[in-house]
Design a protein around this motif. Structure first.
Motif, PDB file in Angstrom:
ATOM      1  N   ARG A   1       0.815  -1.226   0.000  1.00  0.00           N
ATOM      2  CA  ARG A   1       0.000   0.000   0.000  1.00  0.00           C
ATOM      3  C   ARG A   1       0.839   1.263   0.000  1.00  0.00           C
ATOM      4  O   ARG A   1       0.511   2.247  -0.653  1.00  0.00           O
ATOM      5  CB  ARG A   1      -0.939   0.011   1.208  1.00  0.00           C
ATOM      6  CG  ARG A   1      -2.117  -0.923   1.102  1.00  0.00           C
ATOM      7  CD  ARG A   1      -3.072  -0.757   2.275  1.00  0.00           C
ATOM      8  NE  ARG A   1      -2.479  -1.091   3.552  1.00  0.00           N
ATOM      9  CZ  ARG A   1      -2.411  -2.325   4.062  1.00  0.00           C
ATOM     10  NH1 ARG A   1      -2.890  -3.357   3.398  1.00  0.00           N
ATOM     11  NH2 ARG A   1      -1.852  -2.532   5.245  1.00  0.00           N
ATOM     12  N   GLN A   2       1.933   1.263   0.762  1.00  0.00           N
ATOM     13  CA  GLN A   2       2.714   2.481   0.946  1.00  0.00           C
ATOM     14  C   GLN A   2       3.986   2.521   0.108  1.00  0.00           C
ATOM     15  O   GLN A   2       4.742   3.482   0.177  1.00  0.00           O
ATOM     16  CB  GLN A   2       3.055   2.663   2.429  1.00  0.00           C
ATOM     17  CG  GLN A   2       1.849   2.726   3.326  1.00  0.00           C
ATOM     18  CD  GLN A   2       0.857   3.802   2.924  1.00  0.00           C
ATOM     19  OE1 GLN A   2       1.240   4.882   2.467  1.00  0.00           O
ATOM     20  NE2 GLN A   2      -0.430   3.532   3.093  1.00  0.00           N
ATOM     21  N   LYS A   3       4.236   1.473  -0.656  1.00  0.00           N
ATOM     22  CA  LYS A   3       5.413   1.423  -1.539  1.00  0.00           C
ATOM     23  C   LYS A   3       6.716   1.592  -0.758  1.00  0.00           C
ATOM     24  O   LYS A   3       7.603   2.345  -1.128  1.00  0.00           O
ATOM     25  CB  LYS A   3       5.339   2.477  -2.645  1.00  0.00           C
ATOM     26  CG  LYS A   3       4.046   2.495  -3.420  1.00  0.00           C
ATOM     27  CD  LYS A   3       3.828   1.206  -4.166  1.00  0.00           C
ATOM     28  CE  LYS A   3       2.577   1.279  -5.033  1.00  0.00           C
ATOM     29  NZ  LYS A   3       1.562   0.316  -4.666  1.00  0.00           N
ATOM     30  N   ILE A   4       6.797   0.855   0.366  1.00  0.00           N
ATOM     31  CA  ILE A   4       7.999   0.838   1.202  1.00  0.00           C
ATOM     32  C   ILE A   4       8.546  -0.587   1.153  1.00  0.00           C
ATOM     33  O   ILE A   4       7.783  -1.550   1.299  1.00  0.00           O
ATOM     34  CB  ILE A   4       7.686   1.246   2.661  1.00  0.00           C
ATOM     35  CG1 ILE A   4       7.056   2.636   2.723  1.00  0.00           C
ATOM     36  CG2 ILE A   4       8.950   1.183   3.517  1.00  0.00           C
ATOM     37  CD1 ILE A   4       6.518   3.016   4.102  1.00  0.00           C
ATOM     38  N   SER A   5       9.829  -0.730   0.992  1.00  0.00           N
ATOM     39  CA  SER A   5      10.463  -2.037   0.923  1.00  0.00           C
ATOM     40  C   SER A   5      10.100  -2.895   2.135  1.00  0.00           C
ATOM     41  O   SER A   5      10.159  -2.431   3.280  1.00  0.00           O
ATOM     42  CB  SER A   5      11.980  -1.847   0.864  1.00  0.00           C
ATOM     43  OG  SER A   5      12.666  -2.987   1.286  1.00  0.00           O
ATOM     44  N   LEU A   6       9.739  -4.152   1.878  1.00  0.00           N
ATOM     45  CA  LEU A   6       9.376  -5.066   2.960  1.00  0.00           C
ATOM     46  C   LEU A   6      10.545  -5.265   3.925  1.00  0.00           C
ATOM     47  O   LEU A   6      10.355  -5.259   5.141  1.00  0.00           O
ATOM     48  CB  LEU A   6       8.913  -6.404   2.388  1.00  0.00           C
ATOM     49  CG  LEU A   6       8.503  -7.473   3.396  1.00  0.00           C
ATOM     50  CD1 LEU A   6       7.361  -6.980   4.293  1.00  0.00           C
ATOM     51  CD2 LEU A   6       8.098  -8.750   2.671  1.00  0.00           C
ATOM     52  N   SER A   7      11.749  -5.418   3.407  1.00  0.00           N
ATOM     53  CA  SER A   7      12.902  -5.632   4.304  1.00  0.00           C
ATOM     54  C   SER A   7      13.157  -4.401   5.173  1.00  0.00           C
ATOM     55  O   SER A   7      13.541  -4.521   6.338  1.00  0.00           O
ATOM     56  CB  SER A   7      14.159  -6.016   3.514  1.00  0.00           C
ATOM     57  OG  SER A   7      14.524  -4.994   2.628  1.00  0.00           O
TER      58      SER A   7
END
Length: 157
Positions: free
Chosen positions: A34-40
């Protein structure tokens, strides 16, 4: 002094989490999408948020993260400092030893700015940001906006 992506992403992810918090644990994969932030990157941030009692983790199928306390009890200072973001405009880490062991000529200016920023961010809680999103009719991926009451008091040049 500037707020890095660490602090910005932590606040954004926490607002996303709080907006969905009443429906059970929220996955980092969902926040990432949703927020386009890297999962790691989220995994690193949420590890710090969990260690600082801002979020709690739920293991197993259907697991994820939830708030460790009510959203109105979590300030922006709590979130930003939990992820090791320094809120410091001084060159000396507020120690006052910036000029050969004594305060530099502008130490008090930067120290006062630190206090103002800390006070401002301490007055804003997670619930206020969630409410601001609700009033704005935000979608799941809309940018996070400050409630009007918080932004209208700012002085513009």
């Amino acid at each position: 002094m500037r707020l890095t992506t660490k602090g910005r992403f932590a606040v954004t992810a926490m607002v996303d989490l709080a907006m969905r918090g009443g429906k059970g644990p929220v996955t980092l994969a969902g926040i990432s999408e949703r927020q386009k932030i890297s999962l790691s990157y989220l995994e690193q941030l949420f590890g710090k948020l969990r260690r600082n009692n801002v979020v709690a983790s739920v293991r197993g199928p259907g697991g994820g993260y939830c708030l460790a306390r009510p959203a109105n009890k979590i300030s922006m200072v709590d979130i930003i400092t939990a992820v090791d973001e320094a809120l410091d405009a001084t060159n000396c880490g507020t120690k006052g030893n910036c000029d050969n062991g004594k305060p530099c000529l502008t130490h008090d200016l930067w120290f006062g700015l630190n206090e103002s920023i800390h006070e401002y961010l301490g007055k804003i809680n997670l619930q206020q940001l969630v409410d601001g999103q609700s009033k704005a009719g935000a979608s799941d991926s809309s940018p996070i906006m400050m409630p009007k009451s918080e932004t209208s008091s700012r002085v513009t040049a």
